[in-house]
Motif scaffolding. Sequence first.
Motif, short mmCIF file in Angstrom:
data_model
loop_
_atom_site.label_atom_id
_atom_site.label_comp_id
_atom_site.label_asym_id
_atom_site.label_seq_id
_atom_site.Cartn_x
_atom_site.Cartn_y
_atom_site.Cartn_z
N ARG A 199 81.30 13.24 99.08
CA ARG A 199 80.24 12.57 98.32
C ARG A 199 78.89 13.28 98.48
N ARG A 200 78.81 14.23 99.36
CA ARG A 200 77.53 14.87 99.65
C ARG A 200 77.14 15.86 98.57
N ALA A 201 75.89 15.80 98.17
CA ALA A 201 75.36 16.80 97.24
C ALA A 201 75.23 18.14 97.94
N THR A 202 75.52 19.19 97.24
CA THR A 202 75.36 20.52 97.80
C THR A 202 73.89 20.95 97.71
N GLU A 203 73.57 22.02 98.42
CA GLU A 203 72.18 22.48 98.50
C GLU A 203 71.87 23.47 97.39
N ILE A 204 70.59 23.69 97.20
CA ILE A 204 70.17 24.51 96.07
C ILE A 204 69.07 25.48 96.49
N PHE A 205 69.22 26.75 96.09
CA PHE A 205 68.14 27.73 96.16
C PHE A 205 67.25 27.50 94.94
N TRP A 206 65.97 27.35 95.14
CA TRP A 206 65.06 27.05 94.03
C TRP A 206 63.89 28.03 94.09
N VAL A 207 63.75 28.86 93.06
CA VAL A 207 62.67 29.84 93.01
C VAL A 207 61.86 29.61 91.74
N VAL A 208 60.54 29.62 91.88
CA VAL A 208 59.66 29.36 90.73
C VAL A 208 58.63 30.46 90.60
N ASN A 209 58.26 30.74 89.36
CA ASN A 209 57.18 31.68 89.06
C ASN A 209 55.89 30.86 89.05
N TYR A 210 55.16 30.91 90.13
CA TYR A 210 54.07 29.96 90.39
C TYR A 210 53.07 29.85 89.25
N GLU A 375 65.09 37.91 99.16
CA GLU A 375 65.61 38.36 100.46
C GLU A 375 65.17 37.42 101.58
N GLY A 376 63.94 36.91 101.49
CA GLY A 376 63.46 35.98 102.50
C GLY A 376 64.28 34.71 102.53
N LEU A 377 64.63 34.18 101.35
CA LEU A 377 65.45 32.97 101.28
C LEU A 377 66.86 33.23 101.81
N ILE A 378 67.46 34.34 101.39
CA ILE A 378 68.83 34.65 101.81
C ILE A 378 68.89 34.90 103.31
N ASN A 379 67.95 35.65 103.83
CA ASN A 379 67.96 35.94 105.27
C ASN A 379 67.77 34.67 106.10
N LYS A 380 66.84 33.81 105.69
CA LYS A 380 66.57 32.61 106.49
C LYS A 380 67.74 31.63 106.44
N HIS A 381 68.19 31.30 105.22
CA HIS A 381 69.13 30.19 105.07
C HIS A 381 70.59 30.60 105.22
N ILE A 382 70.91 31.88 105.02
CA ILE A 382 72.31 32.30 105.13
C ILE A 382 72.54 33.10 106.41
N LEU A 383 71.78 34.19 106.60
CA LEU A 383 72.02 35.02 107.78
C LEU A 383 71.58 34.33 109.07
N TYR A 384 70.35 33.81 109.11
CA TYR A 384 69.82 33.29 110.36
C TYR A 384 70.27 31.84 110.62
N ASP A 385 70.02 30.93 109.67
CA ASP A 385 70.41 29.54 109.87
C ASP A 385 71.91 29.33 109.69
N GLY A 386 72.51 30.06 108.76
CA GLY A 386 73.92 29.85 108.46
C GLY A 386 74.87 30.52 109.42
N PHE A 387 74.65 31.83 109.69
CA PHE A 387 75.57 32.60 110.53
C PHE A 387 74.96 32.98 111.88
N GLU A 388 73.68 32.67 112.09
CA GLU A 388 72.98 33.05 113.31
C GLU A 388 73.09 34.56 113.57
N ALA A 389 72.99 35.31 112.49
CA ALA A 389 73.06 36.78 112.58
C ALA A 389 71.63 37.32 112.60
N PHE A 390 70.98 37.25 113.76
CA PHE A 390 69.57 37.61 113.87
C PHE A 390 69.34 39.12 113.96
N ASP A 391 70.41 39.89 114.13
CA ASP A 391 70.26 41.34 114.28
C ASP A 391 70.41 42.09 112.95
N PHE A 392 70.47 41.34 111.84
CA PHE A 392 70.69 41.98 110.54
C PHE A 392 69.75 41.36 109.51
#
Length: 511
Positions: A199-210, A375-392
Amino acid sequence: MRKPFAFVTKNGRVVREDILEQYANKSASKQLPADMFTDSYNQHGLVQPLYNPEALARILELNTYHYRACKTKARDVAGLGWQIIPLVDKPNESMQTMLEDFFSDLSEPVSKTFDKVMFDYEAIGYGAAELTRVDYKHDGEPADLVHIPAHTLRVHRDGNRFVQVRGSKTRWFKRIGFEHDVDFETGHIKELGSLAPERRATEIFWVVNYTPRSDYYGLPDVIPALGAIHGDAARRDYNIAFFDNWGVPAYAVFITGNFDPGELDEDGKSEFEKSIEEHFNELSKSPHSTLIMSIPTIDGRGEVEIEFKPLSVDVKEASFRLYRKDNRDEVLAAHGVPPYRMGIAETGSLGGNTAQESTEIYKRSVVEPRQEMLEGLINKHILYDGFEAFDFEFKFAEIDTSDEKHDMEIAIKLFDKAAMTPNQLILHFGERFGLDRVEHPAMDAHYLNGKPITLEVDVAPELEATLMSLQERLLEVAEKYADSDKDGTGDREIIDVIKSFKAVASKAITS
């Protein structure tokens, strides 16, 4: 079934059925589509965008340069490839392999996914991608990345929830990192981990042209150039209408003299006027056909003169090329894309080509900021928070702005002025021509106008010993016969030693 030949309007005019068909409300209507979220803004507490996203998406179909600029920017930012880069000297190889496998095994290639996200970003002003996790756990490892068409999404007032509407179906998503569960069907917020995984909603990457006009949505770069797009569409329609009419200008017909106009109808038109209208109607259907008109005179006497005077025969140059170029330049300026990136050749004011300089500016000011954002969004939410891959870190491939021919010309000049060696030339350009580094002292020497200035000949140890021995013999013979040699024997011996010395020296230099 009979088809009607014509229809009678309220004012009594007769309109043929084929003409009425041209103005029927069919799928070719140029009206902008209605916002499918109209009833949902108040119902679900959504924020209405500044411009209708469906209308902005349709503008892509109206202007060639706007469409190509959006495609070019999206491809240059995210569509050229990617790589996982280690940040330490001895990275965890298994972790790097796992990251590369994740981005390679998505339901759609990651470059293609974010290419679509950025295409929406350029066309509508915002873009989105869905992030799913293993077993739908809020702290689970990332499982997939899927593009969501931006025009189907709207933001809730709280900025943490998003809703997608397609037809009669509604789906809710939550902002990535939002510390609550959201029901994917109702949008209700629950305590984190309290909802069943399905029942849980999935998460969303949201980027806007300010834009300063909205805290929820962005605006596409093309907005200031909408007038140019509209003007170019008007230019196109004008030219199409001109050629549809075979370029026949409007005429004024002057008839003077003793002519008989005939009886007037209820609208005040004479028989003669209606006859002329019918003739021109037939002429428009069959261009270049012969027009025959007979002008009745009063009592069969008197002279009648007819003059056809064109009202407009010149074609304004700006309505074709200059106006289109002005509109094109305004659209491309709004996007910040140089013409060369879209295959349009331009010559500088002094006759030179500024492609490389313009592309470099475009890369620094347009492409790289967008890449850094993704790249900032992908690195933070997938590499670092998701996989804890801080060396890449995840990096998108950069566009190639180099002009190899120009670089090679400069390198050859540097080589000729002793600033580069042959092996350094091979290092920079060898891959293109299949050249490998040559391990020889001459290939690492510097040459000034073709002459070596740092080349040192290495003499083999045995040759060096021989040369020293010959030198000692030469000195010994010279001292022995310096004062006492009368018959020239010493001269011959010295000559023999010198010949031996020359032979060995030649062999050493050749080696």
